[in-house]
Motif scaffolding. Structure first.
Motif, PDB file in Angstrom:
ATOM      1  N   ASP B  97      52.568  33.250  41.123  1.00  0.00           N
ATOM      2  CA  ASP B  97      52.091  33.441  42.630  1.00  0.00           C
ATOM      3  C   ASP B  97      50.961  34.301  42.464  1.00  0.00           C
ATOM      4  N   GLY B  98      50.418  34.915  41.528  1.00  0.00           N
ATOM      5  CA  GLY B  98      49.187  35.800  41.310  1.00  0.00           C
ATOM      6  C   GLY B  98      48.929  35.912  39.951  1.00  0.00           C
ATOM      7  N   ILE B  99      47.355  36.046  39.896  1.00  0.00           N
ATOM      8  CA  ILE B  99      46.768  36.176  38.574  1.00  0.00           C
ATOM      9  C   ILE B  99      45.956  37.390  38.083  1.00  0.00           C
ATOM     10  N   VAL B 100      46.139  37.831  37.330  1.00  0.00           N
ATOM     11  CA  VAL B 100      45.140  38.954  36.961  1.00  0.00           C
ATOM     12  C   VAL B 100      44.219  38.302  35.730  1.00  0.00           C
ATOM     13  N   PHE B 101      42.971  38.100  35.693  1.00  0.00           N
ATOM     14  CA  PHE B 101      42.357  37.620  34.866  1.00  0.00           C
ATOM     15  C   PHE B 101      41.504  39.027  33.922  1.00  0.00           C
ATOM     16  N   VAL B 102      42.082  39.233  32.680  1.00  0.00           N
ATOM     17  CA  VAL B 102      41.587  40.327  31.989  1.00  0.00           C
ATOM     18  C   VAL B 102      40.440  39.760  31.340  1.00  0.00           C
ATOM     19  N   ALA B 103      39.283  40.157  31.387  1.00  0.00           N
ATOM     20  CA  ALA B 103      38.264  39.844  30.627  1.00  0.00           C
ATOM     21  C   ALA B 103      37.662  40.773  29.649  1.00  0.00           C
ATOM     22  N   ASP B 104      37.182  40.511  28.301  1.00  0.00           N
ATOM     23  CA  ASP B 104      36.732  41.457  27.589  1.00  0.00           C
ATOM     24  C   ASP B 104      35.159  41.675  27.615  1.00  0.00           C
ATOM     25  N   SER B 105      34.880  43.050  27.784  1.00  0.00           N
ATOM     26  CA  SER B 105      33.803  43.255  28.229  1.00  0.00           C
ATOM     27  C   SER B 105      32.540  43.337  26.830  1.00  0.00           C
ATOM     28  N   MET B 106      33.117  42.908  25.750  1.00  0.00           N
ATOM     29  CA  MET B 106      32.285  43.068  24.583  1.00  0.00           C
ATOM     30  C   MET B 106      31.404  41.882  24.632  1.00  0.00           C
ATOM     31  N   THR B 107      30.212  42.131  24.320  1.00  0.00           N
ATOM     32  CA  THR B 107      29.000  41.040  24.323  1.00  0.00           C
ATOM     33  C   THR B 107      29.373  39.935  23.488  1.00  0.00           C
ATOM     34  N   VAL B 181      43.647  50.512  35.464  1.00  0.00           N
ATOM     35  CA  VAL B 181      44.852  49.509  35.356  1.00  0.00           C
ATOM     36  C   VAL B 181      45.674  49.556  36.693  1.00  0.00           C
ATOM     37  N   VAL B 182      46.176  50.747  37.045  1.00  0.00           N
ATOM     38  CA  VAL B 182      47.097  50.710  38.282  1.00  0.00           C
ATOM     39  C   VAL B 182      46.323  49.943  39.537  1.00  0.00           C
ATOM     40  N   VAL B 183      44.825  50.573  39.665  1.00  0.00           N
ATOM     41  CA  VAL B 183      44.309  49.843  40.911  1.00  0.00           C
ATOM     42  C   VAL B 183      44.264  48.252  40.682  1.00  0.00           C
ATOM     43  N   THR B 184      43.885  47.907  39.484  1.00  0.00           N
ATOM     44  CA  THR B 184      44.194  46.473  39.439  1.00  0.00           C
ATOM     45  C   THR B 184      45.490  45.685  39.898  1.00  0.00           C
ATOM     46  N   MET B 185      46.404  46.630  39.345  1.00  0.00           N
ATOM     47  CA  MET B 185      47.850  46.202  39.419  1.00  0.00           C
ATOM     48  C   MET B 185      48.107  46.084  41.089  1.00  0.00           C
ATOM     49  N   LYS B 186      47.920  47.330  41.591  1.00  0.00           N
ATOM     50  CA  LYS B 186      48.053  47.364  43.088  1.00  0.00           C
ATOM     51  C   LYS B 186      47.433  46.078  43.933  1.00  0.00           C
ATOM     52  N   ARG B 187      46.063  45.985  43.530  1.00  0.00           N
ATOM     53  CA  ARG B 187      45.414  44.996  44.141  1.00  0.00           C
ATOM     54  C   ARG B 187      46.137  43.513  44.103  1.00  0.00           C
ATOM     55  N   ILE B 188      46.556  43.185  42.974  1.00  0.00           N
ATOM     56  CA  ILE B 188      46.979  41.760  42.811  1.00  0.00           C
ATOM     57  C   ILE B 188      48.505  41.848  43.489  1.00  0.00           C
ATOM     58  N   ILE B 189      49.157  43.035  43.479  1.00  0.00           N
ATOM     59  CA  ILE B 189      50.541  42.841  44.445  1.00  0.00           C
ATOM     60  C   ILE B 189      50.234  42.787  45.638  1.00  0.00           C
ATOM     61  N   SER B 190      49.246  43.386  46.373  1.00  0.00           N
ATOM     62  CA  SER B 190      48.700  43.377  47.548  1.00  0.00           C
ATOM     63  C   SER B 190      48.485  42.104  48.062  1.00  0.00           C
ATOM     64  N   MET B 191      47.595  41.603  47.349  1.00  0.00           N
ATOM     65  CA  MET B 191      47.136  40.041  47.667  1.00  0.00           C
ATOM     66  C   MET B 191      48.201  39.118  47.378  1.00  0.00           C
ATOM     67  N   THR B 192      49.093  39.271  46.609  1.00  0.00           N
ATOM     68  CA  THR B 192      50.202  38.331  46.597  1.00  0.00           C
ATOM     69  C   THR B 192      51.009  38.467  47.571  1.00  0.00           C
ATOM     70  N   VAL B 193      51.476  39.434  47.662  1.00  0.00           N
ATOM     71  CA  VAL B 193      52.504  39.965  48.957  1.00  0.00           C
ATOM     72  C   VAL B 193      51.951  39.488  50.213  1.00  0.00           C
ATOM     73  N   MET B 194      50.888  39.674  50.536  1.00  0.00           N
ATOM     74  CA  MET B 194      50.051  39.378  51.852  1.00  0.00           C
ATOM     75  C   MET B 194      50.223  37.857  51.851  1.00  0.00           C
ATOM     76  N   SER B 195      50.153  36.731  50.964  1.00  0.00           N
ATOM     77  CA  SER B 195      50.079  35.473  50.833  1.00  0.00           C
ATOM     78  C   SER B 195      51.410  34.900  50.989  1.00  0.00           C
ATOM     79  N   LEU B 196      52.622  35.975  50.857  1.00  0.00           N
ATOM     80  CA  LEU B 196      53.748  35.490  51.037  1.00  0.00           C
ATOM     81  C   LEU B 196      54.421  35.899  52.420  1.00  0.00           C
ATOM     82  N   ARG B 197      53.604  36.746  53.011  1.00  0.00           N
ATOM     83  CA  ARG B 197      54.177  37.368  54.267  1.00  0.00           C
ATOM     84  C   ARG B 197      54.602  36.291  55.380  1.00  0.00           C
ATOM     85  N   GLU B 198      53.807  35.149  55.405  1.00  0.00           N
ATOM     86  CA  GLU B 198      53.968  34.192  56.467  1.00  0.00           C
ATOM     87  C   GLU B 198      55.245  33.611  56.224  1.00  0.00           C
ATOM     88  N   LYS B 199      55.395  33.109  54.868  1.00  0.00           N
ATOM     89  CA  LYS B 199      56.591  32.434  54.621  1.00  0.00           C
ATOM     90  C   LYS B 199      57.808  33.497  54.898  1.00  0.00           C
TER      91      LYS B 199
END
Ligand SMILES: Nc1nc2c(ncn2[C@@H]2O[C@H](COP(=O)(O)OP(=O)(O)OP(=O)(O)O)[C@@H](O)[C@H]2O)c(=O)[nH]1
Ligand SMILES: [Mg+2]
Lengths: 132, 206
Positions: B97-107, B181-199
Motif C-alpha cells: 500500500d505504501g513504499i519507503v525507498f531507502v537510498a544509500d547516500s554513499m557516493t 527515521v520516525v519522520v519518514t515513517m510518519k510521513r509514509i503512514i499518513s500518505m498511505t492512510v490518506m489514500s485509503l480514506r476514500e475507501k
C-alpha cells in the motif's frame, strides 16, 4: 498478480461459522485464513492457544510464495500439500480459491487425513460463497 | 491492497521499505521497534542470513489507533536488497500500500540506488501497479558518514538521480542514530492512510 478482497460482515460471519463447524470441532487449535499478501482475513482458536497470528500470517504467505516459485522452476503448477510436522504441534496449509491460504495448527489428536478432508470441505464452502 | 474487515472494524495496511542492499532498511525498522517497544505487541520477525543480511524480509506490526472508526494495523516489511534475491523481493511487494525507498547516500552506491529504483518499478509493474500512483517517500540514509570523511552524494544529486520525475517527499536520515527515521515513517503512514480514506468512507456508509 495483485488482487484485493472486500468481505462483507455477513460473509465474514459465514466463513467463521464454516471454520468453526469443520475445523475447530475436530480439535484444531488455531485456524487462520489469510490472503497471499499476508493479511489476516479471519482467525479463530480454541481459546487455549495464544500465538502471534499476524507474524504467522506474514511468514505463511512468504513460505507459500517461495514454495510456489520453486514449483514453477521445476515445471509444476504448485505443490498441493504443505505440511510442517513438529514434536507436539503441526502446521498445515491449503490453498482456498486462487488467492487465499488456510493455515491450521493442530496437535497429535487430529489426523492429517481427516484434516485434509475437512480443508477440502472448507474450500468448497468458501468458494461457493464467493461465487454467489 | 489494504484488507478491510468490516466486522472487527479493522484495516491492515502494508508498508514496504525498499532499496539497495546494505542501504539501512532493516536498521530503520530496528530503530522503530526499539523506540516504540511499549506500543508494539509482538516481536519483530526477521528472516536473515548468518551475516545479518535480509534473506526474505523483516516484519513489524504497528497499531496506530483509529481512523474513521477503524483500527489501523500497519504492517511494516523490508525487502532483501541484494540483487540476487529478486524472486523473494517480489513476493514481499505483493499487496503493498505504501513504499519507503531507502537510498544509500554513499557516493560509491550511486548506481546501486538507481538500479534498485528501476527494479522497484519493474516489480510493481508485474503486479500492474504504477510507481507514480502508490504512496512513496524517499529517505537518503547514512548522512552521518559525512563527518567520518566518507564521500556522500549531495541531496540535489540524489534528487536528480531518483526523484526528478516522481517528486515524492524526501528526507535525509541516519537510521543508525535514528535521525529522521520516525519522520519518514510518519510521513509514509499518513500518505498511505490518506489514500485509503476514500475507501473507508464508502465502507462506513454501508
Ligand atoms: N553509518 C551508518 N551506517 C548505517 C546506517 N544505516 C544502516 N547502517 C549500517 O549499514 C549496514 C547495513 O544496514 P541494514 O539495515 O542491514 O541494510 P539493509 O538495507 O537491510 O540491507 P539488506 O538486508 O541486505 O537489503 C549495517 O551495518 C548498518 O549498521 C546509517 O544511517 N549510518
Ligand atoms: Mg535488511
Amino acid at each position: 498478480m495483485d488482487f484485493s478482497f472486500d468481505f462483507s460482515k455477513k460473509q465474514l460471519e459465514f466463513i467463521e461459522d464454516v471454520l468453526t463447524e469443520e475445523l475447530l470441532s475436530i480439535g484444531v487449535q488455531l485456524v487462520v485464513l489469510i490472503d497471499l499478501a499476508g493479511n489476516v482475513i479471519v482467525n479463530l482458536d480454541n481459546g487455549r492457544c495464544h500465538h502471534d497470528v499476524y507474524s504467522l500470517a506474514a511468514l505463511a504467505a512468504a513460505n507459500f510464495g517461495a514454495v510456489s516459485a520453486m514449483a514453477n522452476i521445476i515445471g509444476e503448477e504448485e505443490f498441493s500439500l504443505l505440511f510442517h510436522k513438529g514434536e507436539t504441534d503441526s502446521i498445515h496449509f491449503s490453498k482456498i480459491g486462487d488467492n487465499m491460504l488456510l493455515l491450521t495448527i493442530f496437535g497429535k489428536d487430529v489426523s492429517l487425513g481427516f484434516l485434509r478432508l475437512k480443508d477440502h470441505e472448507v474450500n468448497e464452502r468458501i468458494q461457493s460463497l464467493l461465487e454467489k | 491492497m489494504a484488507l478491510i474487515n468490516p466486522k472487527k472494524r479493522e484495516v491492515q495496511v502494508k508498508i514496504v521499505y525498499y532499496g539497495p542492499g546494505r542501504g539501512g532498511k532493516t536498521t530503520n525498522l530496528e530503530y522503530v521497534n526499539e523506540k516504540f517497544r511499549s506500543r508494539i505487541h509482538s516481536e519483530m520477525v526477521t528472516v536473515k542470513t548468518y551475516d545479518d543480511r535480509t534473506l526474505f524480509f523483516d516484519f513489524l506490526p504497528f497499531d496506530i489507533g483509529m481512523v474513521k472508526g477503524y483500527t489501523i494495523k500497519v504492517q511494516f516489511y523490508t525487502v532483501p536488497g541484494q540483487v540476487k534475491y529478486n524472486a523473494t523481493r517480489k513476493l514481499v511487494l505483493r499487496g503493498v500500500d505504501g513504499i519507503v525507498f531507502v537510498a544509500d547516500s554513499m557516493t560509491l552506491r550511486q548506481d546501486m540506488n538507481i538500479q534498485s529504483l528501476a527494479n522497484l518499478k519493474e516489480n510493481l509493474a508485474a503486479f500492474h501497479k504504477n510507481i507514480e500512483e502508490i504512496p512513496l517517500v524517499f529517505q537518503y540514509n547514512k548522512r552521518d558518514l559525512e563527518k567520518e570523511g566518507i564521500p556522500i552524494l549531495p541531496v540535489d544529486v540524489l534528487e536528480k538521480d531518483l526523484n526528478a520525475q516522481l517528486k515524492a517527499p524526501s528526507y535525509t536520515a541516519s537510521a543508525i542514530s535514528g535521525d529522521n527515521v520516525v519522520v519518514t515513517m510518519k510521513r509514509i503512514i499518513s500518505m498511505t492512510v490518506m489514500s485509503l480514506r476514500e475507501k473507508l468512507e464508502l465502507e462506513g456508509s454501508v
